[in-house]
Design an enzyme around this catalytic site. Sequence first.
Site, PDB file in Angstrom:
ATOM      1  CG  ASP A  28      56.550 -35.670  54.657  1.00 55.81           C
ATOM      2  OD1 ASP A  28      55.599 -35.368  53.961  1.00 55.81           O
ATOM      3  OD2 ASP A  28      57.396 -34.565  54.965  1.00 55.81           O
ATOM      4  CG  HIS A  61      58.547 -32.933  57.095  1.00 60.42           C
ATOM      5  ND1 HIS A  61      58.717 -32.554  55.893  1.00 60.42           N
ATOM      6  CD2 HIS A  61      58.821 -31.664  57.693  1.00 60.42           C
ATOM      7  CE1 HIS A  61      59.267 -31.291  55.908  1.00 60.42           C
ATOM      8  NE2 HIS A  61      59.056 -30.780  56.873  1.00 60.42           N
TER       9      HIS A  61
END
EC number: 5.3.1.5
Length: 439
Positions: free
Chosen positions: A103, A100
């Site tokens: 992240d 992601h």
Amino acid sequence: MTAFPDVPVIQYEGPQSDNPLAFRWYNPDEVIEGKTMKDHMRFSIVYWHTFRGTGADPFGPGTAVRPWDDGSESVENAQKRAVVAFELFTKLQAPYYAWHDRDVAPEGANLRETHANLDAVADVLEEQQKATGVKLLWGTANMFSNPRFMHGAATSCNADVFAYAGAQVKKALEVTKRLGGENYVFWGGREGYQNLYNTDMKRELDHLAKFFHMAVDYAKSIGFDGQFLIEPKPKEPTKHQYDSDAAACMNFLRAYDLDSHFKLNIETNHATLAGHTMMHELDYAGMQGGLGSIDANTGDLLLGWDTDQFPTDYYLTTQTMLMIMKHGGIGTGGVNFDAKVRRESFEPIDLFHAHIGGMDAFAKGLKIAAAIRASGELADFVKNRYSTWDSGIGAKIEAGEVGFAELEAYMLEKGEVDANQSGRQEYLEHMINKYIDRV
């Protein structure tokens, strides 16, 4: 400098090995049904659970010991973390990883700064991919954690939030393309509702479809030819998410003329939350031409939420691989370990034990599934069970040659149906055990 000095590159040592840092079943180069294990599974390690998960839960802070991480949200720490990630990927011989945007890179003070942060970390990711040969299975945008997405992203009641989400996906698509990502995934964590008193469901679904069409159009404009994927999940964090299961997703895609652009990324724990098995969701997606990839995890039967545990159950992995092989594989998708170590498994070495166990479980499941398919025993049973449809009135029904009037005439002449045959469920379950015992 190494983050895992006591861990070698994990090698295949065979079923009799007692080495916890070795594969017993996953032999990347072993050929099964004309493809290597590596190509069948296309294992991928997720960035979020593995390198951002701390073990925190609603009752306490994180427990994970991660010596390489200073705990800050600085770009420098994110870049350092990325280097460590590739050490783990390569030591596990994982050919892919997935992320992601939030992240791998921290959010900035504004959108421009956030974009710059992602670019700065992508520089390191690109360097590491070139140095190691590890590839990006897919990228995606986290449009559920920031409070701005409290009402959803593409389905928000606030048009500005829709616009922000579009800008975020635009950037994530650009970075996914830059890093050679083979897919792009949408998980609608907050694309749903808590209460229909305050929700215009049709309008929200219309907006979601517009958002997906915009993504398709932008991907074409920048030359991104990866596969778009939707990941079904029925609930949590919302009461009801619009991508609730494979059937709902396929219906949505067809209703909005998106089915030629999207396939599904099926997750085990999401399937069980939807009241289905992984086998069911894979078979449904596959028969609809929508099977694109899987998230490999499992839930706890005693807990009713998304626990994202590593898969070690041979029955689960056998059933999963039976369905994947039945439908011709997962194309550009992969077996993506969207799983996290338990809060109590807090040491860095536990990351290796978890992934080795999951990779071995899927390799064993592949071998069992291949043995079942090679024998033809299960396929022959199913074929024989439906044999009345291969000729006579059954064949005419399937060919569209008869209607209710012809069916009535047929039964008036015949008088009664032929005797039903046993489904032999217990026999088949015992038969599956035979192959698990023998492989």
